[in-house]
Design a protein around this motif. Sequence first.
Motif, PDB file in Angstrom:
ATOM      1  N   ASP A 260      46.216   7.776   3.003  1.00 46.58           N
ATOM      2  CA  ASP A 260      45.869   7.368   1.639  1.00 46.58           C
ATOM      3  C   ASP A 260      46.641   8.125   0.570  1.00 46.58           C
ATOM      4  O   ASP A 260      46.941   7.570  -0.496  1.00 46.58           O
ATOM      5  CB  ASP A 260      44.366   7.578   1.407  1.00 46.58           C
ATOM      6  CG  ASP A 260      43.524   6.781   2.393  1.00 46.58           C
ATOM      7  OD1 ASP A 260      43.552   5.539   2.307  1.00 46.58           O
ATOM      8  OD2 ASP A 260      42.870   7.402   3.252  1.00 46.58           O
TER       9      ASP A 260
ATOM     10  N   LYS B 146      37.627  12.886  -0.413  1.00 45.48           N
ATOM     11  CA  LYS B 146      36.600  12.818   0.630  1.00 45.48           C
ATOM     12  C   LYS B 146      36.768  11.541   1.459  1.00 45.48           C
ATOM     13  O   LYS B 146      36.948  10.454   0.920  1.00 45.48           O
ATOM     14  CB  LYS B 146      35.212  12.852  -0.010  1.00 45.48           C
ATOM     15  CG  LYS B 146      34.073  12.858   0.987  1.00 45.48           C
ATOM     16  CD  LYS B 146      32.728  12.929   0.271  1.00 45.48           C
ATOM     17  CE  LYS B 146      31.571  12.885   1.250  1.00 45.48           C
ATOM     18  NZ  LYS B 146      30.253  12.931   0.557  1.00 45.48           N
ATOM     19  N   ASN B 147      36.750  11.715   2.771  1.00 43.79           N
ATOM     20  CA  ASN B 147      36.883  10.605   3.719  1.00 43.79           C
ATOM     21  C   ASN B 147      38.227   9.882   3.609  1.00 43.79           C
ATOM     22  O   ASN B 147      38.351   8.713   3.976  1.00 43.79           O
ATOM     23  CB  ASN B 147      35.747   9.597   3.555  1.00 43.79           C
ATOM     24  CG  ASN B 147      34.395  10.202   3.910  1.00 43.79           C
ATOM     25  OD1 ASN B 147      34.290  10.989   4.853  1.00 43.79           O
ATOM     26  ND2 ASN B 147      33.371   9.846   3.152  1.00 43.79           N
ATOM     27  N   LYS B 148      39.232  10.577   3.103  1.00 45.74           N
ATOM     28  CA  LYS B 148      40.578  10.017   3.009  1.00 45.74           C
ATOM     29  C   LYS B 148      41.489  10.652   4.057  1.00 45.74           C
ATOM     30  O   LYS B 148      41.212  11.741   4.564  1.00 45.74           O
ATOM     31  CB  LYS B 148      41.166  10.242   1.615  1.00 45.74           C
ATOM     32  CG  LYS B 148      40.365   9.611   0.489  1.00 45.74           C
ATOM     33  CD  LYS B 148      40.327   8.108   0.589  1.00 45.74           C
ATOM     34  CE  LYS B 148      39.604   7.488  -0.601  1.00 45.74           C
ATOM     35  NZ  LYS B 148      39.559   6.015  -0.518  1.00 45.74           N
ATOM     36  N   ASP B 149      42.576   9.963   4.365  1.00 45.34           N
ATOM     37  CA  ASP B 149      43.595  10.490   5.268  1.00 45.34           C
ATOM     38  C   ASP B 149      44.774  10.979   4.432  1.00 45.34           C
ATOM     39  O   ASP B 149      45.235  10.273   3.521  1.00 45.34           O
ATOM     40  CB  ASP B 149      44.065   9.410   6.242  1.00 45.34           C
ATOM     41  CG  ASP B 149      42.944   8.907   7.134  1.00 45.34           C
ATOM     42  OD1 ASP B 149      41.943   9.633   7.283  1.00 45.34           O
ATOM     43  OD2 ASP B 149      43.069   7.798   7.681  1.00 45.34           O
TER      44      ASP B 149
ATOM     45  N   LYS C 154      39.971  19.910   5.488  1.00 40.99           N
ATOM     46  CA  LYS C 154      38.876  19.469   6.356  1.00 40.99           C
ATOM     47  C   LYS C 154      37.520  19.987   5.865  1.00 40.99           C
ATOM     48  O   LYS C 154      36.508  19.289   5.956  1.00 40.99           O
ATOM     49  CB  LYS C 154      39.133  19.920   7.792  1.00 40.99           C
ATOM     50  CG  LYS C 154      40.213  19.123   8.522  1.00 40.99           C
ATOM     51  CD  LYS C 154      39.818  17.667   8.656  1.00 40.99           C
ATOM     52  CE  LYS C 154      40.796  16.838   9.444  1.00 40.99           C
ATOM     53  NZ  LYS C 154      40.692  16.966  10.888  1.00 40.99           N
TER      54      LYS C 154
ATOM     55  N   GLU D 292      36.037  17.712   3.449  1.00 37.04           N
ATOM     56  CA  GLU D 292      35.678  16.397   3.986  1.00 37.04           C
ATOM     57  C   GLU D 292      36.807  15.375   3.989  1.00 37.04           C
ATOM     58  O   GLU D 292      36.567  14.170   3.926  1.00 37.04           O
ATOM     59  CB  GLU D 292      34.449  15.839   3.256  1.00 37.04           C
ATOM     60  CG  GLU D 292      33.205  16.720   3.408  1.00 37.04           C
ATOM     61  CD  GLU D 292      31.976  16.107   2.779  1.00 37.04           C
ATOM     62  OE1 GLU D 292      31.429  15.168   3.375  1.00 37.04           O
ATOM     63  OE2 GLU D 292      31.590  16.573   1.684  1.00 37.04           O
TER      64      GLU D 292
ATOM     65  N   ARG E 258      39.232  13.174   5.972  1.00 35.17           N
ATOM     66  CA  ARG E 258      38.992  12.601   7.292  1.00 35.17           C
ATOM     67  C   ARG E 258      40.067  13.014   8.295  1.00 35.17           C
ATOM     68  O   ARG E 258      39.770  13.557   9.354  1.00 35.17           O
ATOM     69  CB  ARG E 258      38.923  11.071   7.194  1.00 35.17           C
ATOM     70  CG  ARG E 258      38.604  10.376   8.518  1.00 35.17           C
ATOM     71  CD  ARG E 258      38.308   8.907   8.281  1.00 35.17           C
ATOM     72  NE  ARG E 258      39.379   8.282   7.493  1.00 35.17           N
ATOM     73  CZ  ARG E 258      39.255   7.108   6.880  1.00 35.17           C
ATOM     74  NH1 ARG E 258      38.120   6.452   6.942  1.00 35.17           N
ATOM     75  NH2 ARG E 258      40.263   6.595   6.195  1.00 35.17           N
ATOM     76  N   LYS E 259      41.342  12.758   7.962  1.00 37.28           N
ATOM     77  CA  LYS E 259      42.433  13.121   8.853  1.00 37.28           C
ATOM     78  C   LYS E 259      43.550  13.791   8.068  1.00 37.28           C
ATOM     79  O   LYS E 259      43.827  13.414   6.921  1.00 37.28           O
ATOM     80  CB  LYS E 259      42.981  11.893   9.589  1.00 37.28           C
ATOM     81  CG  LYS E 259      42.063  11.363  10.670  1.00 37.28           C
ATOM     82  CD  LYS E 259      42.756  10.274  11.484  1.00 37.28           C
ATOM     83  CE  LYS E 259      41.854   9.793  12.616  1.00 37.28           C
ATOM     84  NZ  LYS E 259      42.525   8.753  13.433  1.00 37.28           N
TER      85      LYS E 259
END
Length: 253
Positions: free
Chosen positions: A129, A203-206, A228, A231, A233-234
């Motif tokens: 992202d 948050k919750n992004k790559d 990480k 938060e 994600r990757k």
Amino acid sequence: MYWHQIFNLFLDFIYPENISCILCDKPIKITNTYSLCKDCFKELHFIKDGCIKCGKPIIYHSLEKQDIEGCSYCFNKSFYFDKSISCIEYNDISKQLILGLKYKNKTYISKYISNIIKEKLELENIKFDYITFVPLHRKRLRKRGFNQSEKIAKYLSKEINVPISDCIYRKENTKKLYSLTKKERELELKNAFRLNENIINIKNKDILLIDDIFTTGATSNEISKILKLNEVRKVYVMTLLTKSNDRYVKVEN
């Protein structure tokens, strides 16, 4: 014509990177790949089979099975990043790409590095992202005048149309790492980075993390830890070079 286009034309006039090799200054054709002469290009060892975790060169004798157990560098190590990818093995020729960019003010080299990275990413087929980069401390940035990883990241962002997130800053002005052992690097970098406030929500992004060289992975791992913990994600790490003195041949029993 906009002012920035005029400025870029002016830079092209001052730095005729398409007339001579960007490494050895030998005359070349404008169509030469990455503006390199044939002699320099053939000394670049592009990584075809890298460890699926750290990206260091590894030879698999089984086409069906690839795991980190066969990598002498990854063995008994854990990393916060999900995957590290490198394009070229570090040697006396390839290192000149980074040295020229960082210390000889050949900032246009960052454009060619981003092209190499773009082509590698296409082969790896990973999606993310945002792009971020290893930050310099403000004192080192003031001394050098630019951050080489940031320049590469910005060119890459334009090439693949993925936005930059300037989400990490360097709190500590760490000493240069090249003479330190892996353990010394980890201790030097501990708590050296922080998450920037008032940034795009990650948050919750790559995220793709850009650096120039993967040596021990201490820098990218410390930054990946921060991401990480917040938060993400990757985290994918992307570097031009990796040192391959840990090269290992895996033989399947």
